[in-house]
Design a protein around this motif. Structure first.
Motif, PDB file in Angstrom:
ATOM      1  N   LYS A  35      42.059 -17.149  16.341  1.00 36.55           N
ATOM      2  CA  LYS A  35      43.337 -17.624  15.793  1.00 36.55           C
ATOM      3  C   LYS A  35      43.765 -18.913  16.484  1.00 36.55           C
ATOM      4  N   GLU A  36      43.597 -18.945  17.789  1.00 34.68           N
ATOM      5  CA  GLU A  36      43.994 -20.139  18.536  1.00 34.68           C
ATOM      6  C   GLU A  36      43.146 -21.344  18.131  1.00 34.68           C
TER       7      GLU A  36
ATOM      8  N   ARG B 261      41.688 -21.808  15.187  1.00 27.48           N
ATOM      9  CA  ARG B 261      42.106 -22.232  13.843  1.00 27.48           C
ATOM     10  C   ARG B 261      43.410 -23.036  13.915  1.00 27.48           C
ATOM     11  N   GLU B 262      44.321 -22.593  14.756  1.00 27.90           N
ATOM     12  CA  GLU B 262      45.589 -23.323  14.864  1.00 27.90           C
ATOM     13  C   GLU B 262      45.385 -24.693  15.514  1.00 27.90           C
ATOM     14  N   ALA B 263      44.448 -24.747  16.442  1.00 26.88           N
ATOM     15  CA  ALA B 263      44.176 -26.037  17.110  1.00 26.88           C
ATOM     16  C   ALA B 263      43.608 -27.062  16.133  1.00 26.88           C
TER      17      ALA B 263
ATOM     18  N   GLU C 288      44.599 -27.475  13.091  1.00 32.49           N
ATOM     19  CA  GLU C 288      45.639 -27.746  12.090  1.00 32.49           C
ATOM     20  C   GLU C 288      45.643 -29.190  11.599  1.00 32.49           C
TER      21      GLU C 288
ATOM     22  N   ARG D  42      43.520 -25.724   5.228  1.00 36.10           N
ATOM     23  CA  ARG D  42      43.219 -25.997   6.635  1.00 36.10           C
ATOM     24  C   ARG D  42      42.631 -24.752   7.284  1.00 36.10           C
TER      25      ARG D  42
ATOM     26  N   ASP E  18      43.472 -22.651   9.464  1.00 30.17           N
ATOM     27  CA  ASP E  18      44.215 -21.403   9.658  1.00 30.17           C
ATOM     28  C   ASP E  18      44.665 -20.768   8.345  1.00 30.17           C
ATOM     29  N   ASP E  19      44.148 -21.273   7.223  1.00 26.98           N
ATOM     30  CA  ASP E  19      44.434 -20.649   5.931  1.00 26.98           C
ATOM     31  C   ASP E  19      43.417 -19.560   5.568  1.00 26.98           C
TER      32      ASP E  19
END
Lengths: 168, 799
Positions: free
Chosen positions: A124-125, A127-129, A131, B728, B730-731
């Motif tokens: 998760k981290e 994927r957020e990085a 962004e 993106r 996180d999707d």
């Protein structure tokens, strides 16, 4: 009107006169001929132009060259040192983290900065990085895996690499 | 990377079927890729365009006086300068139902009379630098007289709508139908015990390759020779179209190079006006001229995808068997016919209406319409995602309406398995003959991965606890490697659809392969080398793949429609067969045997039943140093082949989406995505999986995030990455992928193609899952317009 700037790019000092409106990405690409940094959008939306400015991942299409005066800059061309690939460069190959390769330099530069701040990231981290970086080819999964692979490798006790793996 | 994967030098298939790491990666991961914008030629100039700000406007005047005097300006050209030059052509003629040819208005390099969409090019400004070109472009004064516009295909086709082209009545490019006679389909539909009807929009998408389009054209006056660097998926096609149809310059005086290309997804197939115009300009100014699209220009001028307005009806008998399918679509072509704009909503869409089902009566009717919008053409899947969306949405909705399980409904209607070898191919009602298929297999595998029974229990429990969980299915088929040329020619294609492959064995036994196929991310340099290395029994390090340069490669049709391996790979295999055949003659001479008695395996030519053998490299050397050599044989070891397939290939699969919908906000969370794809034999599983991932992400993007939004003035209101919702990292969840293998019976590699499958199968699965979630909460919703934003889903729940 031109303004003189002096900056260090990939360990090499450069002094140039540039137009005040010249973007940093164009300075790198057009003046220094470092074309590994790409322009995908002009609006800092895609992240293909990401480089390191004084150690921080920065979108070079949103910064003027004159703002980089006295800065230390690393581009994708500066990531492999002494002919040894950066673990992220190796990871993207191992995990099929790229297809057309256009977003790849920006992805690697973003991830490299992220991994200095978070040495053991979870999915998760990661994927957020990412962004701020767009990829249209991979669906991101193998990029996430590449970064995980590099993180594991970078945090593992230094193992001796085989000669072939280590050579650019 | 170990090139023999530890299997030993002599083991068969040391590379084919293995996830060999890509040989092209090093240049990309180290910043040494070479894309068109990286190329700067001596005396380089730069172009910027003056583009229409209006969707429809008369060009009253264009004043370039001020702009021409600006610093650094080299030249400015307007529509008047190129009025005598042809426009860019359309590559496929579709006829009206009455047999008359489609309407084909000129697509000029620069407009003269009026602008027909926002972004239509009015003038080109060339200067010493990009900045100077852009400054001067700002100073070009255009006087417009704004005219009424229409962006919607259905409305544009109605009497009285503003005309895009004065000579195209009702803006209708063509009307077209395929399948069984409409009377038969109507009768079958009337006999149905249940008819599911669905009206929906398959929204307009913007391909968004991350590398913007870029061209750099130069002219060498001494040799009367042009070079065009282009971010194209098919440089030979661009050369042919530009030379023969637009500029009228001899093909042998033009070299077109597509170096590294940063993604295409269809949008870089087409011959764009800028390619021809820059080439024309390079001769006029005597200097190279480069143009790189800004992202906002990419949004406005790269050909878009999809944009269908559809009404579809599917009739079922008492037993749940499909008895008829009737589809009416208005397809938006945009303001001009792009290269393959005409065939996407017709021959690449209507022909897929059989899907995986035994539907006995099918009629698909398409009206293709010009509007005041950017041209629409092939985008990943091209027609097949649209067809799949029709069928798979109908299937899940019909199951819901008839209160039967959507999985059972599919099993009941699937075409039974057939291998295309011992059993014949399946003849559809819509012109195609499927090559081989096992449709039950992919759905069964998908259900296992999902744990279907457990899911339904969890869904019930969730609904009980006020949560909305849903599952959506999509079992798709697609058609790749469009062929053979004679058939597509009879349907209106103006090009052949073969591929070229040359295998040059060097005297030392190293091999250079020249392919007309083009990689812009697909990994040809690896996959093709795997094939060649295995077939010749040599190391992958000894194989070099050359693509993307008309100056080096004999011919080529390029890469689109998931054709590279099935068509381009086969052309290479055919050349390898010729190499081996000639090698046997040389070996026979050296070993004093008959060529019929020579076997070739594992890189050695061997006299059958003996241990007398000669390695491949020795034969190569002998071919170029022919001292001891058959009298009747030419020296050298270098063969070319053209391969025109006998049929399309037909990959298929099953995609399953699991979503949770937030009751309060309508937000959709994609919990799982399962993809079981059968793309025939697989050369490199890692690359195939990567292709599926990318396609799935684009398909999910269509379902949940993406869509071009025009306002009523014809302004594209989300023409930037700030506004257009690109998916993106996180999707997405991690995708769950698997493959089944049903070989293609009609090409020697048994491969079908994997480039578009992900984008074709995934979209309806996601939308079906969201509707299933709403149904589980008692919301009787038939359709939500894509993309399924929180707002749209929330509103659907309020009704």
């Amino acid at each position: 009107m031109s303004i003189k700037i002096t900056l260090t790019v990939n360990g090499v000092k450069h002094t140039n006169k540039v137009e005040p409106r010249m973007l940093l990405v164009h300075y790198l690409r057009d003046v220094l001929k470092l074309t590994g940094t790409h322009v995908g959008c002009d609006t800092s939306g895609c992240g293909a132009c990401t480089i390191h400015v004084n150690g921080k991942a920065t979108k070079s299409c949103t910064m003027l060259a004159v703002q980089a005066d006295k800065a230390k800059i690393i581009t994708i061309e500066g990531m492999a040192t002494h002919h040894e690939l950066h673990p992220l460069q190796e990871a993207f190959n191992q995990c099929h983290g790229l297809q057309c390769g256009f977003c790849t330099p920006g992805m690697i530069m973003t991830a490299a900065d992220f991994l200095t701040r978070n040495k053991k990231p979870n999915e998760k981290e990661i994927r957020e990085a990412l962004e701020g970086n767009l990829c249209r080819c991979t669906g991101y999964e193998n990029i996430v895996k590449s970064i995980q692979y590099a993180a594991d490798k970078m945090s593992a006790p230094k193992a001796r690499k085989t000669k072939k793996e280590a050579t650019v | 990377m170990s090139t023999n994967n530890g299997n030993g030098a002599d083991a068969p298939n040391r590379f084919i079927g293995k996830s060999v790491k890509r040989v092209e990666d090093k240049r990309f991961t180290t910043g040494h890729g070479r894309y068109t914008d990286d190329i700067v030629l001596p005396h380089q100039t730069y172009a910027a365009f003056v583009r229409s700000q209006y969707a429809h406007a008369k060009i009253v005047s264009v004043n370039i006086t001020t702009a021409k005097a600006m610093p650094g300006v080299v030249a400015i050209y307007t529509g008047a300068h190129v009025a005598e030059v042809n426009g860019v052509p359309c590559g496929w003629q579709v006829n009206f139902k009455n047999g008359t040819p489609m309407k084909e208005p000129k697509h000029p390099l620069l407009v003269t009379d009026k602008a027909r969409h926002v972004g239509d090019a009015i003038a080109i400004v060339i200067a010493r630098s990009k900045e100077e070109a852009e400054d001067a472009a700002q100073a070009v004064e255009v006087k417009y007289e704004e005219l009424p516009c229409e962006i919607d295909a259905f409305k544009a086709a109605q009497p009285g709508a503003p005309l895009v082209h004065d000579d195209v009545p009702n803006n209708i490019c063509y009307d077209w139908a395929l399948g069984n006679p409409i009377d038969e389909v109507n009768a079958a539909m009337n006999s149905a015990s249940h008819v599911t009807t669905l009206e929906f929009v398959n929204q307009r998408l913007i391909p968004n390759a991350i590398e913007p389009r870029c061209y750099n054209a130069s002219y060498d006056r001494i040799h009367d020779h042009y070079t065009l660097y282009t971010s194209s998926q098919n440089p030979h096609v661009i050369r042919l179209l530009m030379c023969a149809f637009v500029l009228g310059i001899p093909e042998h005086k033009v070299r077109v190079v597509s170096p590294d290309v940063g993604g295409g997804f269809g949008s870089k197939i087409f011959h764009y006006t800028e390619e021809a115009l820059l080439t024309w300009c390079s001769k006029h100014i005597g200097r190279p001229v480069k143009w790189t699209a800004e992202r906002s220009e990419s949004f406005l001028t790269d050909a878009h995808g999809r944009d269908h307005i559809t009404k579809a009806e599917m009739g079922f008998d008492n037993d749940g068997k499909i008895v008829a399918l009737r589809v009416k679509t208005y397809a938006n072509l945009g303001a001009y016919l792009s290269t393959f704009g005409s065939c996407v909503p017709s021959y690449l869409h209507g022909t897929l209406m059989q899907g995986l089902y035994t539907t006995p009566k099918i009629n698909i009717d398409v009206t293709a319409v010009f509007t005041h919008t950017t041209a629409v053409d092939a985008y990943r899947g091209a027609g097949r995602p649209e067809a799949t969306y029709v069928l798979e949405r109908l299937m899940d909705l019909a199951a819901h309406e008839m209160k039967v399980d959507p999985v059972e409904l599919r099993f009941k209607n699937f075409i039974p398995p057939f291998d295309g070898v011992t059993q014949p191919g399946y003849q559809t009602q819509v012109a195609l003959q499927y090559d081989s298929g096992n449709y039950h297999g992919v759905l069964e595998k998908g259900l296992q991965m999902l744990g279907y029974d457990d899911f339904r229990k969890a869904q019930k429990e969730a609904a009980h606890n006020g949560k909305l969980l849903g599952v959506g299915f999509s079992t798709y088929i697609e058609a790749c490697g469009i062929a053979p040329s004679s058939v597509v020619g009879s349907l209106g294609a103006r090009a052949g659809l073969f591929e070229f492959g040359q295998v040059r064995v060097q005297p030392t036994g190293k091999v250079t392969v020249f392919t007309g196929s083009h990689s812009h991310g697909q990994g040809h340099e690896t996959t093709f080398a795997q094939v060649v290395a295995d077939k010749l029994g040599i190391s992958m390090d000894d194989v070099h793949i050359v693509h993307g340069d008309t100056g080096k490669i004999g011919f080529g049709m390029g890469t689109y429609g998931s054709r590279s391996l099935a068509v381009g790979g086969t052309a290479i295999v055919k050349s390898i067969e010729k190499i081996i055949e000639k090698g046997k003659k040389i070996a026979a001479h050296l070993l004093e045997a008959s060529a019929d008695d020579i076997d070739f395996a594992n890189g050695n030519f061997t006299v059958k039943g003996t241990d007398k053998s000669i390695p491949f490299a020795n034969i190569a050397l002998t071919a170029y140093v022919p001292h001891k050599y058959p009298d009747d044989l030419e020296p050298g070891l270098d063969f070319s082949s053209f391969y025109d397939p006998a049929n399309f290939t037909y990959p298929f699969g099953c995609h399953i989406a699991v979503v949770e919908v937030d009751k309060e906000t309508g937000k959709v969370t994609l919990k799982r995505f399962i993809a079981v794809d059968d793309v025939g034999n697989i050369i490199n599983p890692m690359i195939v999986e990567g292709q599926i991932h990318g396609g799935v992400a684009q398909g999910i993007g269509q379902a949940l995030f993406e869509g071009a939004e025009y306002d009523n003035n014809g302004q594209l209101t989300n023409a930037s990455y700030m506004d257009y919702c690109m998916p993106r990292a996180d999707d997405f969840p991690m995708y769950e992928t698997a493959t089944q293998i049903t070989p293609c019976p009609h090409n020697p590699l048994g491969v079908k193609g994997a480039g578009e499958a992900g984008a074709i199968g995934s979209t309806p699965a996601v939308v079906n899952a969201v509707l299933d979630a709403l149904w589980s909460g008692g919301h009787e919703v038939k359709d939500i317009r894509m993309p399924l934003t929180s707002e749209r889903v929330w509103r659907a729940m309020q009704n």
